[in-house]
Write a protein that holds these residues in place. Structure first.
Motif, PDB file in Angstrom:
ATOM      1  N   GLY A  96      -6.044  12.425   1.897  1.00 52.14           N
ATOM      2  CA  GLY A  96      -6.518  13.421   2.768  1.00 52.14           C
ATOM      3  C   GLY A  96      -8.074  13.405   3.357  1.00 52.14           C
ATOM      4  N   GLU A  97      -8.733  13.263   2.421  1.00 56.32           N
ATOM      5  CA  GLU A  97     -10.280  13.311   2.572  1.00 56.32           C
ATOM      6  C   GLU A  97     -10.530  11.821   3.681  1.00 56.32           C
ATOM      7  OE1 GLU A  97     -12.627  12.637  -1.215  1.00 56.32           O
ATOM      8  OE2 GLU A  97     -11.412  14.499  -1.853  1.00 56.32           O
ATOM      9  N   LEU A  98      -9.684  10.830   3.187  1.00 53.65           N
ATOM     10  CA  LEU A  98     -10.154   9.721   4.205  1.00 53.65           C
ATOM     11  C   LEU A  98      -9.288   9.756   5.451  1.00 53.65           C
ATOM     12  CD1 LEU A  98     -10.292   7.152   0.956  1.00 53.65           C
ATOM     13  CD2 LEU A  98     -12.247   8.540   2.251  1.00 53.65           C
ATOM     14  N   GLY A  99      -8.534  10.591   5.707  1.00 61.74           N
ATOM     15  CA  GLY A  99      -7.966  10.569   6.914  1.00 61.74           C
ATOM     16  C   GLY A  99      -6.480   9.908   7.042  1.00 61.74           C
ATOM     17  N   TYR A 100      -5.859   9.738   5.851  1.00 61.84           N
ATOM     18  CA  TYR A 100      -4.339   8.944   6.052  1.00 61.84           C
ATOM     19  C   TYR A 100      -3.561   9.902   6.578  1.00 61.84           C
ATOM     20  CZ  TYR A 100      -0.472   6.674   4.236  1.00 61.84           C
ATOM     21  OH  TYR A 100       0.783   5.987   3.972  1.00 61.84           O
ATOM     22  N   THR A 101      -2.971   9.359   7.850  1.00 60.94           N
ATOM     23  CA  THR A 101      -2.002  10.139   8.521  1.00 60.94           C
ATOM     24  C   THR A 101      -0.307   9.544   8.295  1.00 60.94           C
ATOM     25  OG1 THR A 101      -2.215   8.324  10.325  1.00 60.94           O
ATOM     26  CG2 THR A 101      -3.468  10.359  10.322  1.00 60.94           C
ATOM     27  N   ASP A 106       5.445   8.273   0.249  1.00 66.32           N
ATOM     28  CA  ASP A 106       5.604   6.780   0.345  1.00 66.32           C
ATOM     29  C   ASP A 106       4.162   6.261  -0.426  1.00 66.32           C
ATOM     30  OD1 ASP A 106       5.692   3.970   0.518  1.00 66.32           O
ATOM     31  OD2 ASP A 106       5.982   3.884   2.687  1.00 66.32           O
ATOM     32  N   SER A 107       4.206   6.387  -1.918  1.00 63.99           N
ATOM     33  CA  SER A 107       3.099   6.060  -2.398  1.00 63.99           C
ATOM     34  C   SER A 107       2.769   4.593  -2.503  1.00 63.99           C
ATOM     35  CB  SER A 107       3.073   6.380  -4.071  1.00 63.99           C
ATOM     36  OG  SER A 107       4.324   5.878  -4.626  1.00 63.99           O
ATOM     37  N   ALA A 108       3.720   3.468  -2.328  1.00 69.18           N
ATOM     38  CA  ALA A 108       3.178   2.154  -2.525  1.00 69.18           C
ATOM     39  C   ALA A 108       2.183   2.010  -1.177  1.00 69.18           C
ATOM     40  CB  ALA A 108       4.259   1.224  -2.413  1.00 69.18           C
ATOM     41  N   THR A 109       2.875   2.355  -0.071  1.00 71.05           N
ATOM     42  CA  THR A 109       2.076   2.182   1.355  1.00 71.05           C
ATOM     43  C   THR A 109       0.736   3.092   1.212  1.00 71.05           C
ATOM     44  OG1 THR A 109       4.214   1.977   2.597  1.00 71.05           O
ATOM     45  CG2 THR A 109       2.379   2.661   4.055  1.00 71.05           C
ATOM     46  N   MET A 110       0.684   4.261   0.832  1.00 68.79           N
ATOM     47  CA  MET A 110      -0.491   5.015   0.701  1.00 68.79           C
ATOM     48  C   MET A 110      -1.542   4.343  -0.212  1.00 68.79           C
ATOM     49  SD  MET A 110      -1.215   8.976  -0.557  1.00 68.79           S
ATOM     50  CE  MET A 110      -0.639   8.574  -2.418  1.00 68.79           C
ATOM     51  N   ASN A 111      -1.098   3.797  -1.132  1.00 72.95           N
ATOM     52  CA  ASN A 111      -1.933   3.213  -2.302  1.00 72.95           C
ATOM     53  C   ASN A 111      -2.695   2.057  -1.778  1.00 72.95           C
ATOM     54  OD1 ASN A 111      -1.390   4.957  -4.045  1.00 72.95           O
ATOM     55  ND2 ASN A 111      -0.192   3.928  -5.359  1.00 72.95           N
ATOM     56  N   ILE A 112      -1.918   1.254  -0.900  1.00 74.76           N
ATOM     57  CA  ILE A 112      -2.636  -0.182  -0.382  1.00 74.76           C
ATOM     58  C   ILE A 112      -3.575   0.315   0.767  1.00 74.76           C
ATOM     59  CG2 ILE A 112      -1.766  -1.775   1.332  1.00 74.76           C
ATOM     60  CD1 ILE A 112       0.797  -2.222  -0.318  1.00 74.76           C
ATOM     61  N   TRP A 113      -3.246   1.425   1.454  1.00 76.26           N
ATOM     62  CA  TRP A 113      -4.100   1.943   2.543  1.00 76.26           C
ATOM     63  C   TRP A 113      -5.204   2.230   1.724  1.00 76.26           C
ATOM     64  CZ3 TRP A 113      -6.616   6.648   3.724  1.00 76.26           C
ATOM     65  CH2 TRP A 113      -7.188   6.597   4.756  1.00 76.26           C
ATOM     66  N   ILE A 115      -6.890   1.664  -1.169  1.00 75.99           N
ATOM     67  CA  ILE A 115      -7.926   0.628  -1.838  1.00 75.99           C
ATOM     68  C   ILE A 115      -8.521  -0.001  -0.707  1.00 75.99           C
ATOM     69  CG2 ILE A 115      -6.059  -1.347  -2.011  1.00 75.99           C
ATOM     70  CD1 ILE A 115      -8.729  -0.211  -4.579  1.00 75.99           C
ATOM     71  N   LYS A 116      -7.911  -0.128   0.436  1.00 76.46           N
ATOM     72  CA  LYS A 116      -8.816  -0.778   1.472  1.00 76.46           C
ATOM     73  C   LYS A 116      -9.718  -0.038   2.114  1.00 76.46           C
ATOM     74  CE  LYS A 116      -5.043  -3.969   3.104  1.00 76.46           C
ATOM     75  NZ  LYS A 116      -3.926  -4.329   3.974  1.00 76.46           N
ATOM     76  N   GLN A 117      -9.018   1.296   2.319  1.00 77.32           N
ATOM     77  CA  GLN A 117     -10.125   2.436   3.002  1.00 77.32           C
ATOM     78  C   GLN A 117     -11.452   2.740   2.125  1.00 77.32           C
ATOM     79  OE1 GLN A 117      -9.677   3.298   6.118  1.00 77.32           O
ATOM     80  NE2 GLN A 117     -11.320   4.643   6.071  1.00 77.32           N
ATOM     81  N   VAL A 118     -11.018   2.557   0.702  1.00 77.26           N
ATOM     82  CA  VAL A 118     -12.093   2.982  -0.248  1.00 77.26           C
ATOM     83  C   VAL A 118     -13.238   1.846  -0.172  1.00 77.26           C
ATOM     84  CG1 VAL A 118     -12.891   3.100  -2.624  1.00 77.26           C
ATOM     85  CG2 VAL A 118     -11.095   4.616  -1.794  1.00 77.26           C
ATOM     86  N   ARG A 119     -12.674   0.600  -0.130  1.00 73.29           N
ATOM     87  CA  ARG A 119     -13.877  -0.584   0.037  1.00 73.29           C
ATOM     88  C   ARG A 119     -14.593  -0.320   1.161  1.00 73.29           C
ATOM     89  NH1 ARG A 119      -9.232  -3.986  -2.235  1.00 73.29           N
ATOM     90  NH2 ARG A 119      -8.588  -4.342  -0.224  1.00 73.29           N
ATOM     91  N   GLN A 120     -13.742  -0.148   2.357  1.00 67.75           N
ATOM     92  CA  GLN A 120     -14.364   0.127   3.704  1.00 67.75           C
ATOM     93  C   GLN A 120     -15.640   1.338   3.705  1.00 67.75           C
ATOM     94  OE1 GLN A 120     -14.487  -1.714   6.501  1.00 67.75           O
ATOM     95  NE2 GLN A 120     -16.096  -0.354   7.409  1.00 67.75           N
TER      96      GLN A 120
END
Length: 133
Positions: A96-101, A106-113, A115-120
């Motif tokens: 939510g903090e990072l703007g996931y829509t 679907d935790s697997a998809t969210m988790n992949i998003w 880790i990528k977003q945190v790196r960015q």
């Protein structure tokens, strides 16, 4: 403090402790623990203006940790490495903090998003992440 603010604080504090300079540790922690909105990005950069080598900091933390954590690919393991709550509820809050829509159930998809977003976001806040990550 936000979850991402805690991630920044932990990484930049560890980097600061590993490479001390004339800047006080409190200033380094304060600069790393800022909100993650676009206007705060410049304030979160490391005090010396030199990007923090995120891979080196996390590899050092992992070497001292003793657990076999896949922090390069897993948001759960990254949070564990940093000593932060890695529960599904915590990851949903981070999303939510990072703007996931997407669907947070679907935790697997969210988790992949995540880790990528945190790196960015680490790059945007003064971190240097290798191209392979």
């Amino acid at each position: 403090m936000s979850i991402f603010g805690s991630i920044l604080s932990s990484i930049f504090h560890h980097a600061k402790a590993a490479t001390p300079d004339s800047t006080t540790g409190a200033a380094a922690v304060a600069s790393a623990a800022v909100p993650t909105d676009a206007s705060a990005g410049a304030a979160a950069t490391p005090p010396a203006g030199t990007p923090v080598n995120i891979d080196a900091v996390l590899a050092d933390m992992a070497a001292k940790n003793g657990q076999n954590l896949n922090w390069k690919e897993s948001i759960v393991d990254l949070l564990k490495l940093l000593g932060l709550d890695s529960s599904l509820d915590s990851r949903k809050k981070l999303a939510g903090e990072l703007g996931y829509t997407g669907d947070t159930n679907d935790s697997a998809t969210m988790n992949i998003w995540l880790i990528k977003q945190v790196r960015q976001k680490l790059v945007e806040n003064g971190g240097k992440v290798p191209a392979g990550l």
